[in-house]
Design a protein around this motif. Sequence first.
Motif, PDB file in Angstrom:
ATOM      1  N   THR A  91      -3.913   7.617  -2.104  1.00 35.86           N
ATOM      2  CA  THR A  91      -2.987   6.991  -1.152  1.00 35.86           C
ATOM      3  C   THR A  91      -3.376   7.348   0.278  1.00 35.86           C
ATOM      4  O   THR A  91      -4.076   8.315   0.512  1.00 35.86           O
ATOM      5  CB  THR A  91      -1.538   7.459  -1.409  1.00 35.86           C
ATOM      6  N   SER A 130       0.494   8.794   6.011  1.00 36.64           N
ATOM      7  CA  SER A 130       1.328   8.055   6.962  1.00 36.64           C
ATOM      8  C   SER A 130       1.842   8.945   8.046  1.00 36.64           C
ATOM      9  O   SER A 130       1.746  10.127   8.004  1.00 36.64           O
ATOM     10  CB  SER A 130       2.506   7.407   6.255  1.00 36.64           C
ATOM     11  N   GLU A 168       0.828  -1.194   0.000  1.00 34.49           N
ATOM     12  CA  GLU A 168       0.000   0.000   0.000  1.00 34.49           C
ATOM     13  C   GLU A 168       0.872   1.258   0.000  1.00 34.49           C
ATOM     14  O   GLU A 168       1.840   1.356   0.734  1.00 34.49           O
ATOM     15  CB  GLU A 168      -0.859  -0.021   1.258  1.00 34.49           C
ATOM     16  N   GLU A 169       0.507   2.240  -0.855  1.00 33.82           N
ATOM     17  CA  GLU A 169       1.241   3.497  -0.893  1.00 33.82           C
ATOM     18  C   GLU A 169       0.815   4.409   0.254  1.00 33.82           C
ATOM     19  O   GLU A 169      -0.339   4.429   0.643  1.00 33.82           O
ATOM     20  CB  GLU A 169       0.974   4.224  -2.204  1.00 33.82           C
ATOM     21  N   HIS A 170       1.765   5.166   0.785  1.00 35.38           N
ATOM     22  CA  HIS A 170       1.497   6.146   1.829  1.00 35.38           C
ATOM     23  C   HIS A 170       2.090   7.482   1.406  1.00 35.38           C
ATOM     24  O   HIS A 170       3.054   7.538   0.665  1.00 35.38           O
ATOM     25  CB  HIS A 170       2.110   5.716   3.162  1.00 35.38           C
ATOM     26  N   LYS A 171       1.500   8.559   1.899  1.00 30.86           N
ATOM     27  CA  LYS A 171       2.020   9.890   1.613  1.00 30.86           C
ATOM     28  C   LYS A 171       2.175  10.647   2.921  1.00 30.86           C
ATOM     29  O   LYS A 171       1.486  10.370   3.897  1.00 30.86           O
ATOM     30  CB  LYS A 171       1.102  10.648   0.663  1.00 30.86           C
TER      31      LYS A 171
END
Length: 64
Positions: free
Chosen positions: A61, A64, A2-5
């Motif tokens: 996204t 985080s 999973e992508e986080h920003k």
Amino acid sequence: MEEHKPWWTSKAIWTGVIGSLWGVAGVIGILPENLSQADVLTVVLAVTGIGGVLFRKTAKTRIS
């Protein structure tokens, strides 16, 4: 995976921050002369509510 920003790249977060700053400005009395606290509260609640929903819906996204 999973992508986080980072949190500071979130439009939903910035909508809440800006709305909160206007709310604080109303409480401490530093609004422009032609704006009443009730006017600001109404607009801020509408804009942040709608913006938060729209920005969260379009997010790709997670924060985080």
